[in-house]
Design an enzyme around this catalytic site. Structure first.
Site, PDB file in Angstrom:
ATOM      1  N   CYS A 116      -4.863   8.421  -3.211  1.00  0.00           N
ATOM      2  CA  CYS A 116      -4.726   9.037  -1.856  1.00  0.00           C
ATOM      3  C   CYS A 116      -5.837   9.911  -1.971  1.00  0.00           C
ATOM      4  CB  CYS A 116      -3.282   9.784  -1.829  1.00  0.00           C
ATOM      5  SG  CYS A 116      -2.981  10.764  -0.468  1.00  0.00           S
ATOM      6  N   CYS A 119      -4.888  13.681   0.024  1.00  0.00           N
ATOM      7  CA  CYS A 119      -3.999  14.477  -0.914  1.00  0.00           C
ATOM      8  C   CYS A 119      -3.271  14.191  -2.006  1.00  0.00           C
ATOM      9  CB  CYS A 119      -2.891  15.021   0.211  1.00  0.00           C
ATOM     10  SG  CYS A 119      -2.182  13.819   0.913  1.00  0.00           S
ATOM     11  N   SER A 120      -2.164  13.881  -1.837  1.00  0.00           N
ATOM     12  CA  SER A 120      -1.304  13.361  -3.205  1.00  0.00           C
ATOM     13  C   SER A 120      -0.273  12.571  -2.851  1.00  0.00           C
ATOM     14  CB  SER A 120      -1.245  14.273  -4.312  1.00  0.00           C
ATOM     15  OG  SER A 120      -0.230  15.474  -3.824  1.00  0.00           O
ATOM     16  N   CYS A 121      -0.149  11.831  -1.776  1.00  0.00           N
ATOM     17  CA  CYS A 121       1.009  10.815  -1.203  1.00  0.00           C
ATOM     18  C   CYS A 121       1.369  10.028  -2.306  1.00  0.00           C
ATOM     19  CB  CYS A 121       0.426  10.296   0.055  1.00  0.00           C
ATOM     20  SG  CYS A 121       0.055  11.281   1.560  1.00  0.00           S
TER      21      CYS A 121
END
Length: 216
Positions: A116, A119-121
């Site tokens: 990702c 971000c940190s999906c």
């Protein structure tokens, strides 16, 4: 709560056989972790045992069940490929960050890697907490530019002919990698197969365990 406790653990956080022995696999993991720390993928302070339990043991068991079912059930596998959200929901794994899932399947010709970049999906319902390295800037930037190099850092060397596809998760779409089924598992049931499915194999930074590694 204390049935797994070993002498040197004084807390009651039910560790599954934690610390009882270091199998060759565990030693490899230790060695890899130190490389990942060194390269800036992982903050050593964040390799916390409790988080690790949720990242690698509890959360990914859901995803492992999805993968194992896809390995043995052609119909389910077809549903997973066409409508992963419905296929995953059908096993009862629902929740935020798992609303729109896409399953991508590894083959001898193609290996999938999920990142990702923004971000940190991450698909919580099937994989639990995202590992710290998944959120790190080095992984997010290098996975796109040099996926083969990133895989090498994780101890994975693929044949030169294997294509690597990188999937960028977004707020709308999360990806689940279906790793290749290991050889030597013909006739295994779903439960036994699920034990070979690691969290990293469902992100693409690992492969499913071989039957030998599963016994280690």
């Amino acid at each position: 709560m204390h049935e797994h406790s070993h002498g040197h653990h004084h807390d009651d956080r039910d560790h599954d056989h934690e610390g009882s022995e270091l199998s060759p696999m565990a030693l490899r993991v230790r060695a890899l972790e130190s490389i990942l720390v060194e390269k800036g993928y992982v903050d050593p302070a964040a390799l916390d045992v409790l988080i690790d339990t949720y990242e690698t043991k509890i959360g990914p068991r859901n995803g492992a069940r999805v993968v194992a079912k896809a390995w043995v059930d052609e119909e389910y596998r077809a549903l997973l490929r066409t409508d992963a959200t419905a296929a995953i929901h059908s096993l009862g794994f629902t929740g935020r960050q798992g609303e729109h899932m896409v399953a991508v399947e590894n083959t001898a010709e193609e290996h999938n890697l999920v990142v990702c970049t923004l971000c940190s999906c991450y698909p919580w319902p099937v994989l639990g907490l995202p590992p710290v390295w998944y959120k790190s800037a080095p992984y997010r930037s290098r996975a796109v530019i040099d996926p083969r190099g990133v895989l090498a850092d994780f101890g994975i060397t693929l044949p030169a002919a294997t294509r690597i596809r990188v999937w960028d998760s977004t707020a709308e779409t999360r990806y689940l990698v279906i790793p290749m089924r290991p050889a030597g598992t013909e006739g295994w049931d779903e439960e036994a197969l699920a034990r070979l499915v690691t969290r990293d194999s469902m992100i693409g930074t690992g492969l499913a365990r071989t039957p030998e590694e599963g016994r280690a």
